[in-house]
Scaffold this motif. Structure first.
Motif, PDB file in Angstrom:
ATOM      1  N   ASN B 122       0.814  -1.229   0.000  1.00 36.94           N
ATOM      2  CA  ASN B 122       0.000   0.000   0.000  1.00 36.94           C
ATOM      3  C   ASN B 122       0.842   1.272   0.000  1.00 36.94           C
ATOM      4  N   SER B 123       2.162   1.160  -0.103  1.00 33.81           N
ATOM      5  CA  SER B 123       2.997   2.361  -0.210  1.00 33.81           C
ATOM      6  C   SER B 123       2.642   3.109  -1.490  1.00 33.81           C
ATOM      7  N   ALA B 124       2.513   4.431  -1.392  1.00 33.12           N
ATOM      8  CA  ALA B 124       2.234   5.228  -2.594  1.00 33.12           C
ATOM      9  C   ALA B 124       3.434   5.246  -3.531  1.00 33.12           C
ATOM     10  N   PHE B 125       4.591   4.759  -3.044  1.00 28.62           N
ATOM     11  CA  PHE B 125       5.813   4.822  -3.843  1.00 28.62           C
ATOM     12  C   PHE B 125       6.314   3.446  -4.278  1.00 28.62           C
ATOM     13  N   GLY B 126       5.431   2.435  -4.207  1.00 28.42           N
ATOM     14  CA  GLY B 126       5.783   1.103  -4.702  1.00 28.42           C
ATOM     15  C   GLY B 126       6.132   0.137  -3.575  1.00 28.42           C
ATOM     16  N   ALA B 127       5.858  -1.146  -3.805  1.00 28.98           N
ATOM     17  CA  ALA B 127       6.028  -2.183  -2.780  1.00 28.98           C
ATOM     18  C   ALA B 127       7.509  -2.476  -2.514  1.00 28.98           C
ATOM     19  N   THR B 128       7.783  -2.935  -1.301  1.00 34.17           N
ATOM     20  CA  THR B 128       9.100  -3.486  -0.958  1.00 34.17           C
ATOM     21  C   THR B 128       9.077  -4.976  -1.273  1.00 34.17           C
ATOM     22  N   ARG B 129      10.221  -5.499  -1.743  1.00 30.92           N
ATOM     23  CA  ARG B 129      10.291  -6.920  -2.069  1.00 30.92           C
ATOM     24  C   ARG B 129      11.022  -7.692  -0.975  1.00 30.92           C
ATOM     25  N   ASN B 130      10.649  -8.950  -0.833  1.00 31.54           N
ATOM     26  CA  ASN B 130      11.240  -9.787   0.214  1.00 31.54           C
ATOM     27  C   ASN B 130      12.641 -10.252  -0.212  1.00 31.54           C
ATOM     28  N   PRO B 131      13.659 -10.013   0.611  1.00 32.33           N
ATOM     29  CA  PRO B 131      15.025 -10.408   0.229  1.00 32.33           C
ATOM     30  C   PRO B 131      15.178 -11.916   0.007  1.00 32.33           C
ATOM     31  N   HIS B 132      14.314 -12.732   0.600  1.00 34.78           N
ATOM     32  CA  HIS B 132      14.411 -14.185   0.413  1.00 34.78           C
ATOM     33  C   HIS B 132      13.785 -14.649  -0.892  1.00 34.78           C
ATOM     34  N   ASP B 133      12.912 -13.829  -1.460  1.00 31.46           N
ATOM     35  CA  ASP B 133      12.257 -14.138  -2.734  1.00 31.46           C
ATOM     36  C   ASP B 133      11.575 -12.851  -3.221  1.00 31.46           C
ATOM     37  N   ILE B 397       3.508 -11.067  -4.128  1.00 32.85           N
ATOM     38  CA  ILE B 397       3.057  -9.698  -4.381  1.00 32.85           C
ATOM     39  C   ILE B 397       1.809  -9.762  -5.265  1.00 32.85           C
ATOM     40  N   GLY B 398       0.772  -9.055  -4.868  1.00 35.53           N
ATOM     41  CA  GLY B 398      -0.471  -9.021  -5.639  1.00 35.53           C
ATOM     42  C   GLY B 398      -1.430 -10.155  -5.345  1.00 35.53           C
ATOM     43  N   GLU B 399      -1.014 -11.092  -4.471  1.00 39.16           N
ATOM     44  CA  GLU B 399      -1.829 -12.287  -4.227  1.00 39.16           C
ATOM     45  C   GLU B 399      -3.122 -11.979  -3.466  1.00 39.16           C
ATOM     46  N   LYS B 400      -3.043 -11.045  -2.507  1.00 40.07           N
ATOM     47  CA  LYS B 400      -4.217 -10.785  -1.666  1.00 40.07           C
ATOM     48  C   LYS B 400      -4.892  -9.474  -2.073  1.00 40.07           C
ATOM     49  N   SER B 401      -5.920  -9.602  -2.911  1.00 36.40           N
ATOM     50  CA  SER B 401      -6.580  -8.387  -3.391  1.00 36.40           C
ATOM     51  C   SER B 401      -7.809  -8.048  -2.548  1.00 36.40           C
ATOM     52  N   ASP B 402      -8.287  -9.021  -1.779  1.00 38.19           N
ATOM     53  CA  ASP B 402      -9.479  -8.796  -0.972  1.00 38.19           C
ATOM     54  C   ASP B 402      -9.070  -8.264   0.408  1.00 38.19           C
ATOM     55  N   PRO B 403      -9.638  -7.109   0.841  1.00 36.14           N
ATOM     56  CA  PRO B 403      -9.204  -6.514   2.111  1.00 36.14           C
ATOM     57  C   PRO B 403      -9.286  -7.480   3.299  1.00 36.14           C
ATOM     58  N   VAL B 404     -10.354  -8.264   3.401  1.00 32.82           N
ATOM     59  CA  VAL B 404     -10.516  -9.126   4.580  1.00 32.82           C
ATOM     60  C   VAL B 404      -9.403 -10.193   4.638  1.00 32.82           C
ATOM     61  N   SER B 405      -9.016 -10.740   3.475  1.00 36.24           N
ATOM     62  CA  SER B 405      -7.956 -11.754   3.496  1.00 36.24           C
ATOM     63  C   SER B 405      -6.630 -11.131   3.926  1.00 36.24           C
TER      64      SER B 405
END
Lengths: 100, 460
Positions: B122-133, B397-405
């Protein structure tokens, strides 16, 4: 409790949010689904339970008399300087009452 | 110097033996962090090396800071368009205490906008990626701080936790993350999200480093009336007390439906290892656990809707000068706030509105007391409570599009937040190459026992 498009318009107005027609559509669905999820709380019995306002339940934190500004760590002028429109030490806003 | 393994302790040793100078450290770490950030996007801004003489217990130790914590004279964006050009007019209390101790602030790290999220997407400046993958999220909302520490871009960092925002990314990135007791660390200068929950805490490579940072930032502050007077213990000394005879409670509800079986296996193994170290492990029940996330998602949006009312285009931040005052509010907020912030404002305004307040907000505050009482009862017989930090390893990244999940990521972290108790996440193994976190929760203001338990496990 059903959450409708009328609700979203009313709430957006109260919260000073401008929403597009598409956003109204999307938020109505999403907020309804979240409300449906949180509604499970209605099943919890809370008779005679008092609400928890503050989790460490610290009360009445008072400053000593005679020190209205206990700290010089935050300067009023530095805060006013952040305002996009200001006049001396005042924040300026557009008039909300007109002459006629 | 081997950047990936640099801890606060190692930096202190390296500087004192002359293995490297402060300037060399700043330069080398800065270069590495900038280079690595092209892949990870853990940082929103970097500081330039400063050839300045610093003294104190943390002299010249580089610290990365989540970008919702104010450092005077520097940009603090909270990863929101509405604060994109905001320059902090003062230091947060945690920052001024680290400054006095001699720390060097290395840069500001990425987060979900205003810390609202569990993935840093939800960062307005782009997601952070996980160093492990890098195809996976770093967790959130302190994803930038956790990824920076995990990748070696940072030695140690500050994050903030409202419902899991330190612990969840620590779990996903395989580092240590401590949420202190509510009121342990001053909130002055932390951009407010939900004021009855927010806490600043350390994200580090070792439990010892977390203890070192907590000792510096903790303590009562005249500028935060909710900061507590409780004495600060010597955490570094108490670290070494071990777990022999300590009573560890394992809540049944933390291993119920919703937990990835592979994660359950890793966490259960960690608990048997604690038992092997001499702890007495027993099963407990926290019956209101399943109500934690719904309670949280009534109370937090309510507080959010009040707290972010201040962003109006008038006082500071993005200001769209429109025809009249109302349009200035509407246009500034329309351009400044992202989707999750607006979603929470709408939800919070609704549940606080006339006719719904009792059914939602007042009800949730009562359930909050029941959740806290579950913990109070458990702590009558147990010193700490342990379980998983998160139901799964890092997701795509992008997997959870539904707020409740997305909200359900907080299933094991929200309870400690609602009860105001301290909780740490430490690495306890992996599932298919992805880190798993062990969560250790303690009594209010008993960070020392939480840290000692974590340290005993880490040093096993």
């Amino acid at each position: 409790m059903a959450f409708s498009k009328e609700d979203i318009k009313h709430i957006a107005g109260l919260a000073r949010l401008r929403l597009t027609a598409q956003e109204e559509e999307d938020y109505t669905k999403e907020v309804a689904s979240i409300l449906n999820f949180v509604d499970q709380l209605q099943a919890v019995k809370t008779d005679n339970i008092s609400p928890l306002y503050q989790v460490t339940e610290i009360e009445n934190v008072l400053r000593p008399d005679g020190q209205p500004y206990p700290s010089d760590r935050v300067k009023t002028s530095a805060l006013v300087d952040l305002a996009p429109d200001k006049d001396k030490n005042y924040v300026r806003v557009k008039a909300i009452l007109s002459r006629k | 110097m081997e950047l990936a393994n640099l801890t606060i302790k190692r930096v202190q040793a390296g500087l004192s033996t002359g293995e490297f100078t402060a300037t060399e450290l700043q330069q080398e770490l800065g270069d590495f962090a900038r280079q690595k950030d092209k892949d990870l996007h853990a940082f929103l801004s970097f500081s330039d090396p400063e050839a300045q003489i610093r003294e104190g217990s943390l002299a010249n130790v580089p610290i990365a800071v989540k970008d919702n914590i104010l450092i005077a004279g520097g940009k603090t964006t909270a990863a929101s368009k509405i604060l994109e050009n905001y320059v902090a007019p003062y230091d947060a209390t945690a920052i001024s205490r680290l400054r006095v101790a001699g720390a060097w602030f290395q840069g500001k790290t990425n987060l979900d906008e205003f810390a609202m999220g569990a993935s840093t997407e939800n960062s307005a400046f782009g997601a952070t990626r996980n160093p492990h993958d890098p195809t996976r999220v770093a967790g959130g909302s302190s994803g930038g701080s956790a990824a920076a520490v995990a990748s070696g871009q940072a030695v140690a960092a500050l994050g903030s936790d409202t419902g899991g925002s330190i612990r969840l990314p620590a779990s996903f990135c395989g580092v240590v993350g401590l949420k202190p007791t509510y009121g342990r660390v001053s909130r002055h200068g932390l951009i407010a999200m939900a004021s009855s929950f927010d806490q600043i805490g350390p994200i580090t490579k070792t439990v010892e480093d977390a203890a070192i940072l907590l000792a510096i930032i903790a303590g009562q502050d005249e500028l935060d009336a909710t900061s507590a007077l409780q004495p600060i213990e010597d955490y570094e000394v108490r670290l070494r007390e071990g777990v022999v005879g300590k009573r560890i409670g394992v809540p049944t509800e933390f291993f119920a439906e919703g937990l990835d079986p592979a994660v359950a296996k890793v966490v259960k193994k960690a608990i048997t290892e604690l038992e092997a170290l001499g702890a007495r492990v027993g099963e407990i029940t926290l019956p209101h656990t399943k109500y934690a996330v719904p309670t949280y998602y009534i109370l937090v949006p309510s507080e959010v809707s009040a707290n972010v009312a201040r962003y109006d285009g008038i006082k500071y931040g993005l200001s769209v000068q429109s025809e009249n005052l109302l349009d200035t509010y509407l246009d500034s907020r329309a351009q400044g706030f992202g989707a999750e912030v607006r979603r929470r404002i709408i939800l919070g305004t609704y549940v606080l509105s006339s006719g719904y307040f009792e059914a939602y907000y007042a009800k949730a505050q009562k359930v909050r007391r029941l959740i806290k009482e579950d913990f109070d009862k458990a702590f009558e017989n147990f010193d700490v409570i342990v379980g998983p930090t998160a139901p799964t390893p890092a997701f795509k990244i992008g997997e959870k599009s539904d707020p409740v999940s997305m909200y359900l990521q907080d299933i094991y972290t929200a309870p400690a937040s609602l009860a105001g108790i301290p909780a740490i996440s430490i690495p306890c193994g992996q599932v298919e190459g992805l880190p798993v976190g062990l969560q250790i929760m303690g009594r209010q203001f008993d960070e020392a026992t939480v840290l000692a338990t974590a340290y005993a496990y880490e040093q096993r």
